[in-house]
Design a protein around this motif. Structure first.
Motif, PDB file in Angstrom:
ATOM      1  N   GLU A   1      40.713  42.104  17.621  1.00 27.43           N
ATOM      2  CA  GLU A   1      41.842  41.929  18.525  1.00 27.43           C
ATOM      3  C   GLU A   1      41.681  40.685  19.377  1.00 27.43           C
ATOM      4  O   GLU A   1      40.586  40.148  19.525  1.00 27.43           O
ATOM      5  N   LYS A   2      42.810  40.248  19.922  1.00 29.07           N
ATOM      6  CA  LYS A   2      42.839  39.112  20.834  1.00 29.07           C
ATOM      7  C   LYS A   2      44.089  39.233  21.690  1.00 29.07           C
ATOM      8  O   LYS A   2      45.131  39.681  21.218  1.00 29.07           O
ATOM      9  N   VAL A   3      43.998  38.823  22.927  1.00 26.46           N
ATOM     10  CA  VAL A   3      45.156  38.840  23.818  1.00 26.46           C
ATOM     11  C   VAL A   3      46.032  37.645  23.474  1.00 26.46           C
ATOM     12  O   VAL A   3      45.558  36.510  23.374  1.00 26.46           O
ATOM     13  N   TYR A   4      47.329  37.904  23.272  1.00 19.88           N
ATOM     14  CA  TYR A   4      48.300  36.853  22.935  1.00 19.88           C
ATOM     15  C   TYR A   4      48.583  36.028  24.181  1.00 19.88           C
ATOM     16  O   TYR A   4      49.050  36.550  25.183  1.00 19.88           O
ATOM     17  N   LYS A   5      48.282  34.720  24.103  1.00 17.70           N
ATOM     18  CA  LYS A   5      48.522  33.855  25.264  1.00 17.70           C
ATOM     19  C   LYS A   5      49.350  32.637  24.899  1.00 17.70           C
ATOM     20  O   LYS A   5      50.508  32.560  25.238  1.00 17.70           O
ATOM     21  N   SER A   6      48.753  31.700  24.194  1.00 17.35           N
ATOM     22  CA  SER A   6      49.442  30.417  24.004  1.00 17.35           C
ATOM     23  C   SER A   6      49.713  30.060  22.541  1.00 17.35           C
ATOM     24  O   SER A   6      50.168  28.958  22.264  1.00 17.35           O
ATOM     25  N   GLU A   7      49.438  30.949  21.615  1.00 15.01           N
ATOM     26  CA  GLU A   7      49.682  30.641  20.202  1.00 15.01           C
ATOM     27  C   GLU A   7      51.185  30.586  19.921  1.00 15.01           C
ATOM     28  O   GLU A   7      51.979  31.196  20.625  1.00 15.01           O
ATOM     29  N   GLU A   8      51.541  29.865  18.863  1.00 10.22           N
ATOM     30  CA  GLU A   8      52.953  29.732  18.506  1.00 10.22           C
ATOM     31  C   GLU A   8      53.573  31.068  18.110  1.00 10.22           C
ATOM     32  O   GLU A   8      54.709  31.360  18.466  1.00 10.22           O
ATOM     33  N   THR A   9      52.838  31.853  17.338  1.00  7.60           N
ATOM     34  CA  THR A   9      53.363  33.121  16.832  1.00  7.60           C
ATOM     35  C   THR A   9      52.306  34.211  16.951  1.00  7.60           C
ATOM     36  O   THR A   9      51.114  33.926  17.150  1.00  7.60           O
ATOM     37  N   LEU A  10      52.746  35.457  16.785  1.00  6.50           N
ATOM     38  CA  LEU A  10      51.791  36.567  16.756  1.00  6.50           C
ATOM     39  C   LEU A  10      50.845  36.443  15.562  1.00  6.50           C
ATOM     40  O   LEU A  10      49.680  36.792  15.646  1.00  6.50           O
TER      41      LEU A  10
END
Length: 183
Positions: free
Chosen positions: A84-93
């Motif tokens: 898992e990873k917390v969604y922060k600044s990536e373009e997409t999920l």
């Protein structure tokens, strides 16, 4: 008209030797017949129940779960969880998911992501013991390890488990996992 087409066919007709025509009759009767014995489905890793190996339960899908720090739990409280990873600044999920998996297994050249959308999600209310963490959604993506038998996992502990074994690690989520994971 019929005689013309007959002569044309006779002109371009091929005459095959008798021994060539008899070859098809002898198919499966020669010395070249080989008895095929399939490899056994039960491996040594199955016999010793080595859950760190991909060479087990060959007729089933295996799921990677990690033991360590997880988002939404108290610091220092290790639990079993999916990568898992917390969604922060990536373009997409999907990019976030690739980044999370890459941090665990390293090179993604032996992985295949099934689609660009998550296969499911679950709303996680704040834990009773940890009110500092707000509620959040945990998204699940399906990916497959292909063309390799060994993956170098970077985690405190990990296991490759079948769907049935998954419920032993997540008994409180068994109903949701049953609906989400088809086979």
């Amino acid at each position: 008209m019929k005689s013309c087409s007959f002569r044309w066919r006779q002109q371009f007709r091929r005459a095959y030797p008798e021994e060539f025509l008899k070859k098809s009759d002898a198919r499966g009767k020669g010395e070249y017949h080989i008895d095929f014995v399939p490899a056994p489905r039960i491996t040594e890793d199955d016999k010793i129940n080595d859950k760190k190996s991909l060479q087990r339960a060959l007729d089933r899908r295996l799921y990677l779960i990690l033991f360590g720090d997880s988002y939404g739990t108290r610091k220092g409280q290790d639990v079993w969880h999916f990568p898992e990873k917390v969604y922060k600044s990536e373009e997409t999920l999907r990019k976030c998911t690739e980044s999370a998996l890459e941090s665990v297994i390293g090179d993604l050249s032996h992985t295949y992501f099934v689609g660009n959308a998550p296969m499911g999600h679950i709303a996680m209310p704040p834990a009773e013991k940890n009110k500092d963490t707000p509620s959040f959604k945990r998204f699940f993506f399906k990916s497959q390890v292909i063309a390799t038998n060994k993956v170098d996992i970077k985690s405190k502990d990990f296991v490759w488990v079948t769907k049935d074994e998954l419920f032993e690690y997540f008994p409180e989520r068994s109903e949701y996992l049953t609906k989400m994971i088809i086979s």
